[in-house]
Design a protein around this motif. Structure first.
Motif, short mmCIF file in Angstrom:
data_model
loop_
_atom_site.label_atom_id
_atom_site.label_comp_id
_atom_site.label_asym_id
_atom_site.label_seq_id
_atom_site.Cartn_x
_atom_site.Cartn_y
_atom_site.Cartn_z
N ILE A 58 -0.08 -6.76 1.36
CA ILE A 58 -0.92 -7.95 1.24
C ILE A 58 -0.24 -8.90 0.26
CG2 ILE A 58 -3.21 -8.81 0.59
CD1 ILE A 58 -4.23 -5.89 0.99
N GLN B 285 -10.75 -5.05 -1.63
CA GLN B 285 -11.48 -4.96 -0.37
C GLN B 285 -10.81 -3.98 0.59
OE1 GLN B 285 -12.24 -8.80 1.39
NE2 GLN B 285 -13.01 -9.62 -0.53
N HIS B 286 -9.50 -4.00 0.66
CA HIS B 286 -8.76 -3.06 1.52
C HIS B 286 -8.96 -1.63 1.04
CE1 HIS B 286 -5.57 -1.31 3.93
NE2 HIS B 286 -5.09 -0.78 2.82
N ALA C 214 -6.87 -6.81 -2.19
CA ALA C 214 -6.44 -5.42 -2.31
C ALA C 214 -7.62 -4.49 -2.58
CB ALA C 214 -5.39 -5.28 -3.41
N VAL D 66 -10.91 0.51 3.78
CA VAL D 66 -10.01 1.36 4.57
C VAL D 66 -9.85 2.75 3.95
CG1 VAL D 66 -7.64 1.60 5.42
CG2 VAL D 66 -8.78 -0.62 5.49
N CYS E 28 0.82 -1.21 0.00
CA CYS E 28 0.00 0.00 0.00
C CYS E 28 0.86 1.27 0.00
CB CYS E 28 -0.94 -0.02 1.21
SG CYS E 28 -2.49 0.84 0.97
N ILE F 218 0.22 -1.01 4.93
CA ILE F 218 -0.22 -2.39 4.79
C ILE F 218 0.39 -3.02 3.53
CG2 ILE F 218 -2.24 -3.86 4.29
CD1 ILE F 218 -2.22 -2.89 7.15
N CYS G 98 -0.71 4.74 4.47
CA CYS G 98 -0.95 3.36 4.88
C CYS G 98 0.29 2.51 4.61
CB CYS G 98 -2.15 2.82 4.10
SG CYS G 98 -2.63 1.16 4.55
#
Length: 71
Positions: free
Chosen positions: A21, A35-36, A33, A40, A8, A19, A17
């Motif tokens: 994945i 969904q994130h 990705a 978020v 991210c 994060i 961010c």
């Protein structure tokens, strides 16, 4: 087939961010990705978002160093 990841930190974000994945398949990774990004970051699930995310998918595992952010 090796792992793939999205970091991210490579995607422009006001919240900086950090994060990352990873998944065994590009399809599984893309869904996670998206969904994130929606949950978020408040993005809409659009074909354009999916194309942008596909563009930052990398092979392997994320580095501890932050990648360059996309413009």
């Amino acid at each position: 087939m090796g792992r793939k990841f999205v970091d991210c930190r490579a995607f422009p974000s006001q919240m900086n961010c950090s994060i990352a994945i990873s998944a065994d398949s590009e399809g599984e990774l893309l869904e996670a990705a998206v969904q994130h990004a929606v949950a978020v970051h408040g993005h809409q699930d659009t074909p354009e978002l999916r194309q942008q995310l596909k563009g930052i998918i990398k092979d392997g595992m994320p580095s501890e160093e932050a990648p360059s952010r996309a413009a």
